[in-house]
Motif scaffolding. Sequence first.
Motif, PDB file in Angstrom:
ATOM      1  N   ARG A  97       9.316 -10.745  -3.260  1.00  0.00           N
ATOM      2  CA  ARG A  97       8.064 -10.572  -2.339  1.00  0.00           C
ATOM      3  C   ARG A  97       8.200 -11.609  -1.273  1.00  0.00           C
ATOM      4  O   ARG A  97       8.123 -12.796  -1.382  1.00  0.00           O
ATOM      5  N   HIS A 103       2.869  -7.475   1.364  1.00  0.00           N
ATOM      6  CA  HIS A 103       3.273  -5.988   1.061  1.00  0.00           C
ATOM      7  C   HIS A 103       4.704  -5.881   0.680  1.00  0.00           C
ATOM      8  O   HIS A 103       5.295  -5.383  -0.311  1.00  0.00           O
ATOM      9  N   GLU A 104       5.768  -6.706   1.614  1.00  0.00           N
ATOM     10  CA  GLU A 104       7.161  -6.124   1.767  1.00  0.00           C
ATOM     11  C   GLU A 104       7.908  -6.831   0.317  1.00  0.00           C
ATOM     12  O   GLU A 104       7.552  -8.070  -0.034  1.00  0.00           O
ATOM     13  N   GLN A 105       8.568  -6.128  -0.232  1.00  0.00           N
ATOM     14  CA  GLN A 105       9.533  -6.485  -1.228  1.00  0.00           C
ATOM     15  C   GLN A 105      11.051  -5.742  -0.948  1.00  0.00           C
ATOM     16  O   GLN A 105      11.111  -4.866  -0.451  1.00  0.00           O
ATOM     17  N   TYR A 106      11.747  -6.943  -1.123  1.00  0.00           N
ATOM     18  CA  TYR A 106      13.134  -6.717  -1.002  1.00  0.00           C
ATOM     19  C   TYR A 106      13.826  -6.772  -2.459  1.00  0.00           C
ATOM     20  O   TYR A 106      13.843  -7.590  -3.112  1.00  0.00           O
TER      21      TYR A 106
ATOM     22  N   TYR B  32      -0.603   0.786   0.643  1.00  0.00           N
ATOM     23  CA  TYR B  32       0.647   0.439   1.064  1.00  0.00           C
ATOM     24  C   TYR B  32       1.681   1.439   0.421  1.00  0.00           C
ATOM     25  O   TYR B  32       1.810   1.477  -0.803  1.00  0.00           O
ATOM     26  N   TYR B  36      12.042   3.894  -0.351  1.00  0.00           N
ATOM     27  CA  TYR B  36      13.393   3.194  -0.374  1.00  0.00           C
ATOM     28  C   TYR B  36      14.485   4.152  -0.637  1.00  0.00           C
ATOM     29  O   TYR B  36      14.472   5.411  -1.084  1.00  0.00           O
ATOM     30  N   ARG B  51       1.155   1.722   6.236  1.00  0.00           N
ATOM     31  CA  ARG B  51       0.127   1.047   5.582  1.00  0.00           C
ATOM     32  C   ARG B  51      -1.383   1.956   5.888  1.00  0.00           C
ATOM     33  O   ARG B  51      -1.137   2.891   6.516  1.00  0.00           O
ATOM     34  N   GLY B  97       0.392  -7.659  -2.103  1.00  0.00           N
ATOM     35  CA  GLY B  97       0.810  -8.260  -3.064  1.00  0.00           C
ATOM     36  C   GLY B  97       1.191  -7.934  -4.516  1.00  0.00           C
ATOM     37  O   GLY B  97       1.643  -8.371  -5.177  1.00  0.00           O
TER      38      GLY B  97
END
Lengths: 116, 112
Positions: A97, A103-106, B32, B36, B51, B97
């Motif tokens: 993260r 929010h963003e996960q790679y 969110y 993918y 969002r 998160g």
Amino acid sequence: GAVVSQHPSRVICKSGTSVKIECRSLDFQATTMFWYRQFPKQSLMLMATSNEGSKATYEQGVEKDKFLINHASLTLSTLTVTSAHPEDSSFYICSARVRDRAHEQYFGPGTRLTVT
Amino acid sequence: GENVEQHPSTLSVQEGDSAVIKCTYSDSASNYFPWYKQELGKGPQLIIDIRSNVGEKKDQRIAVTLNKTAKHFSLHITETQPEDSAVYFCAVSPRAGNMLTFGGGTRLMVKP
């Protein structure tokens, strides 16, 4: 940007041995990293959440003594499969993260573990 | 906990046609919604996200729509190409998160 690497990409080990998989965020700091397991033709199953400098949080049913996670720095987390057995054979994927971008996960490219 | 369902599990389209994949979720607090793309033997790659304060987002041939009332969101791929062939996963996160809950995946095959 936001590149995550994993090493090794493939590993074959004998039953009873331990294997360590590394997950690195190459161009950003990751306060949180996640470890997933994926069986063939199935979705990703979250195993644990790893926060830098603290103990990992494991999902229900995941043995913490078997899957040791260490998140020693903002760019590195490791997963060690201890006393591996054939049923541990799977595709292990980490994600990171981005710090300050909640929010963003790679995701990393994954590690194929085969236990013989 | 959150439950995410994804449909269809497989989708075959002719090159140039559009493809639509739909996901439903259970937790109304989710805010969110990423999509993918996973190619064989590789990790998932984020292709688009949305969002909860937005109803639609578009990036070239890819778009995502969100209906918070009905608790579903969809991925739209227009003018499909053979290189779009892959497995697509939707995911949901309840708050900033927090962990992602994934749908079961859709195997998209684009026939030339």
